[in-house]
Scaffold this active site. Structure first.
Site, PDB file in Angstrom:
ATOM      1  N   ARG A   1       7.066   8.316  -3.445  1.00  0.00           N
ATOM      2  CA  ARG A   1       5.693   8.391  -2.917  1.00  0.00           C
ATOM      3  C   ARG A   1       5.196   9.837  -2.914  1.00  0.00           C
ATOM      4  NH1 ARG A   1       6.871   5.716   2.564  1.00  0.00           N
ATOM      5  NH2 ARG A   1       4.729   6.250   3.114  1.00  0.00           N
TER       6      ARG A   1
ATOM      7  N   ARG B   1      10.201   7.165  11.475  1.00  0.00           N
ATOM      8  CA  ARG B   1       9.036   6.382  11.898  1.00  0.00           C
ATOM      9  C   ARG B   1       9.441   4.954  12.251  1.00  0.00           C
ATOM     10  NH1 ARG B   1       3.688   6.062   8.325  1.00  0.00           N
ATOM     11  NH2 ARG B   1       5.139   5.437   6.683  1.00  0.00           N
TER      12      ARG B   1
ATOM     13  N   LYS C   1      -1.953  10.752   9.088  1.00  0.00           N
ATOM     14  CA  LYS C   1      -3.292  10.167   8.926  1.00  0.00           C
ATOM     15  C   LYS C   1      -3.498   8.980   9.875  1.00  0.00           C
ATOM     16  CE  LYS C   1      -2.519   9.339   4.480  1.00  0.00           C
ATOM     17  NZ  LYS C   1      -1.135   9.834   4.333  1.00  0.00           N
TER      18      LYS C   1
ATOM     19  N   ARG D   1      -7.320   7.756  -3.364  1.00  0.00           N
ATOM     20  CA  ARG D   1      -6.023   8.334  -3.702  1.00  0.00           C
ATOM     21  C   ARG D   1      -5.943   8.766  -5.160  1.00  0.00           C
ATOM     22  NH1 ARG D   1      -2.814   5.700   0.408  1.00  0.00           N
ATOM     23  NH2 ARG D   1      -0.618   6.228   0.283  1.00  0.00           N
TER      24      ARG D   1
ATOM     25  N   ARG E   1       9.298   0.428   8.071  1.00  0.00           N
ATOM     26  CA  ARG E   1       8.591  -0.050   6.884  1.00  0.00           C
ATOM     27  C   ARG E   1       9.533  -0.068   5.679  1.00  0.00           C
ATOM     28  NH1 ARG E   1       2.911   3.125   6.518  1.00  0.00           N
ATOM     29  NH2 ARG E   1       3.586   3.347   4.361  1.00  0.00           N
TER      30      ARG E   1
HETATM   31  P1  AP5 Z   1       1.766   8.561  10.257  1.00  0.00           P
HETATM   32  O1  AP5 Z   1       0.601   8.872  11.128  1.00  0.00           O
HETATM   33  O2  AP5 Z   1       2.253   7.160  10.226  1.00  0.00           O
HETATM   34  O3  AP5 Z   1       1.504   9.131   8.789  1.00  0.00           O
HETATM   35  P2  AP5 Z   1       0.531   8.667   7.624  1.00  0.00           P
HETATM   36  O4  AP5 Z   1      -0.087   9.899   7.060  1.00  0.00           O
HETATM   37  O5  AP5 Z   1      -0.401   7.611   8.110  1.00  0.00           O
HETATM   38  O6  AP5 Z   1       1.619   8.124   6.614  1.00  0.00           O
HETATM   39  P3  AP5 Z   1       1.756   6.805   5.738  1.00  0.00           P
HETATM   40  O7  AP5 Z   1       3.173   6.760   5.290  1.00  0.00           O
HETATM   41  O8  AP5 Z   1       1.226   5.608   6.445  1.00  0.00           O
HETATM   42  O9  AP5 Z   1       0.851   7.164   4.565  1.00  0.00           O
HETATM   43  P4  AP5 Z   1       0.961   6.681   3.142  1.00  0.00           P
HETATM   44  O10 AP5 Z   1      -0.246   7.333   2.601  1.00  0.00           O
HETATM   45  O11 AP5 Z   1       2.188   6.932   2.398  1.00  0.00           O
HETATM   46  O12 AP5 Z   1       1.017   5.090   3.311  1.00  0.00           O
HETATM   47  P5  AP5 Z   1      -0.107   3.957   3.168  1.00  0.00           P
HETATM   48  O13 AP5 Z   1       0.175   2.962   4.207  1.00  0.00           O
HETATM   49  O14 AP5 Z   1      -1.454   4.551   3.060  1.00  0.00           O
HETATM   50  O15 AP5 Z   1       2.966   9.530  10.679  1.00  0.00           O
HETATM   51  C1  AP5 Z   1       4.227   9.465  10.053  1.00  0.00           C
HETATM   52  C2  AP5 Z   1       5.349   9.664  11.088  1.00  0.00           C
HETATM   53  O16 AP5 Z   1       5.296  10.986  11.601  1.00  0.00           O
HETATM   54  C3  AP5 Z   1       5.230   8.746  12.316  1.00  0.00           C
HETATM   55  O17 AP5 Z   1       6.515   8.418  12.735  1.00  0.00           O
HETATM   56  C4  AP5 Z   1       4.510   9.612  13.354  1.00  0.00           C
HETATM   57  O18 AP5 Z   1       4.839   9.244  14.681  1.00  0.00           O
HETATM   58  C5  AP5 Z   1       5.030  10.999  13.012  1.00  0.00           C
HETATM   59  N1  AP5 Z   1       4.014  12.042  13.223  1.00  0.00           N
HETATM   60  C6  AP5 Z   1       2.661  11.956  12.989  1.00  0.00           C
HETATM   61  N2  AP5 Z   1       2.055  13.125  13.259  1.00  0.00           N
HETATM   62  C7  AP5 Z   1       3.049  13.972  13.656  1.00  0.00           C
HETATM   63  C8  AP5 Z   1       3.055  15.349  14.062  1.00  0.00           C
HETATM   64  N3  AP5 Z   1       1.914  16.065  14.108  1.00  0.00           N
HETATM   65  N4  AP5 Z   1       4.251  15.906  14.389  1.00  0.00           N
HETATM   66  C9  AP5 Z   1       5.405  15.182  14.351  1.00  0.00           C
HETATM   67  N5  AP5 Z   1       5.457  13.884  13.972  1.00  0.00           N
HETATM   68  C10 AP5 Z   1       4.292  13.287  13.628  1.00  0.00           C
HETATM   69  O19 AP5 Z   1       0.260   3.368   1.722  1.00  0.00           O
HETATM   70  C11 AP5 Z   1       1.408   2.599   1.473  1.00  0.00           C
HETATM   71  C12 AP5 Z   1       1.383   2.075   0.028  1.00  0.00           C
HETATM   72  O20 AP5 Z   1       0.236   1.218  -0.155  1.00  0.00           O
HETATM   73  C13 AP5 Z   1       1.233   3.140  -1.072  1.00  0.00           C
HETATM   74  O21 AP5 Z   1       2.481   3.684  -1.438  1.00  0.00           O
HETATM   75  C14 AP5 Z   1       0.583   2.314  -2.196  1.00  0.00           C
HETATM   76  O22 AP5 Z   1       1.540   1.520  -2.874  1.00  0.00           O
HETATM   77  C15 AP5 Z   1      -0.348   1.392  -1.438  1.00  0.00           C
HETATM   78  N6  AP5 Z   1      -1.705   1.946  -1.270  1.00  0.00           N
HETATM   79  C16 AP5 Z   1      -2.321   2.252  -0.097  1.00  0.00           C
HETATM   80  N7  AP5 Z   1      -3.546   2.765  -0.314  1.00  0.00           N
HETATM   81  C17 AP5 Z   1      -3.711   2.804  -1.669  1.00  0.00           C
HETATM   82  C18 AP5 Z   1      -4.765   3.251  -2.522  1.00  0.00           C
HETATM   83  N8  AP5 Z   1      -5.897   3.790  -2.034  1.00  0.00           N
HETATM   84  N9  AP5 Z   1      -4.581   3.148  -3.867  1.00  0.00           N
HETATM   85  C19 AP5 Z   1      -3.465   2.606  -4.377  1.00  0.00           C
HETATM   86  N10 AP5 Z   1      -2.419   2.177  -3.640  1.00  0.00           N
HETATM   87  C20 AP5 Z   1      -2.547   2.262  -2.285  1.00  0.00           C
END
Ligand code: AP5
Ligand code: ZN
Length: 214
Positions: free
Chosen positions: A172, A128, A13, A88, A161
């Site tokens: 997660r 990552r 994402k 979410r 991270r």
């Molecule tokens: P990346 O693009 O970083 O993936 P992402 O989908 O953005 O993953 P996140 O881990 O950031 O999502 P998340 O939803 O768990 O975390 P968030 O920060 O929102 O890609 C991942 C890796 O793969 C990278 O190394 C990239 O280079 C590689 N990659 C990408 N595309 C690829 C491809 N096509 N092929 C190969 N490799 C690839 O949330 C963190 C925490 O915050 C949550 O756990 C929660 O506690 C809190 N939080 C955030 N939002 C909310 C909410 N709305 N409600 C409640 N709690 C929340």
């Protein structure tokens, strides 16, 4: 264009949002980035959020909904936005519908689910490396930075991270399946819901997203 990205942790994402921001001049609203910044500055929000994030749990809905509502009211969202990591839960999705309709008078144009099976997530997230300064994400194998462990965009040292540990990744994923995945059904009732195979390489995924938008 006003996009919501759905998908499990590590689906790509953030990676895809960064490309869209450059090409379409729209803003990325990543609730995860907002929370990580709050943790970094040590604010009250940060102190509260850290407890949940370290355990791979969701931060309470009312907290997150308040943050997004305030963010969407800022002027720079008028050109279009990407919601990355929000909503979410069903209550978050309902609150979003309500604020778009009643407070902002705008509509979502695309709800895009990036589908990646659990088996691939662990490797993506343990490999990552993230920029603590600008939020850019790299991967040691799939998207390495040009200079070893330095951000291509801002030169900062990359970090891993806190929640990208195997144990937390599994939690997660569990939370995703229990609380977030059902949003696909919620949005499939609109005529703006699209699913994309997120296992393809990042440029292929991006090509498919651009096809939807044009
Ligand atoms: P990346 O693009 O970083 O993936 P992402 O989908 O953005 O993953 P996140 O881990 O950031 O999502 P998340 O939803 O768990 O975390 P968030 O920060 O929102 O890609 C991942 C890796 O793969 C990278 O190394 C990239 O280079 C590689 N990659 C990408 N595309 C690829 C491809 N096509 N092929 C190969 N490799 C690839 O949330 C963190 C925490 O915050 C949550 O756990 C929660 O506690 C809190 N939080 C955030 N939002 C909310 C909410 N709305 N409600 C409640 N709690 C929340
Ligand atoms: Zn950077």
């Amino acid at each position: 264009i006003n996009i919501v990205f759905l998908g499990p942790p590590g689906a790509g994402k953030g990676t895809q949002s960064a490309k869209l921001v450059e090409d379409f001049n729209i803003v990325q609203i990543s609730t995860g980035d907002i929370l990580r910044n709050a943790v970094k500055t040590g604010s009250e929000l940060g102190k509260l959020a850290k407890k949940y994030m370290d355990e791979g749990k969701l931060v309470p809905d009312d907290v997150i909904i308040g943050i997004v509502k305030a963010r969407l009211q800022q002027d720079d969202c008028k050109n279009g936005f990407i919601l990355d990591g929000f909503p979410r839960t069903i209550p978050q999705a309902e609150a979003l519908d309500e604020m778009l309709k009643n407070d902002l008078n705008i509509e979502l144009t695309h709800i895009i689910s990036l589908n990646v099976p659990d088996e691939l997530i662990l490797e993506r997230l343990t490999g990552r490396r993230s920029c603590p300064q600008c939020g850019a994400a790299y991967h040691i194998k799939y998207n390495p930075p040009k200079e070893d462990n330095k951000c291509d965009l801002c030169g900062a040292d990359l970090i891993q991270r806190d929640d990208d540990k195997e144990e937390t990744i599994n939690k997660r994923l569990k939370v995703y399946h229990e609380q977030t995945e059902q949003l696909k059904e919620y949005y499939s009732k609109t005529n703006k819901f699209y699913e994309i195979d997120g296992t393809l390489n990042p440029d292929e995924v991006y090509r498919k997203i651009k096809e939807l938008l044009q």
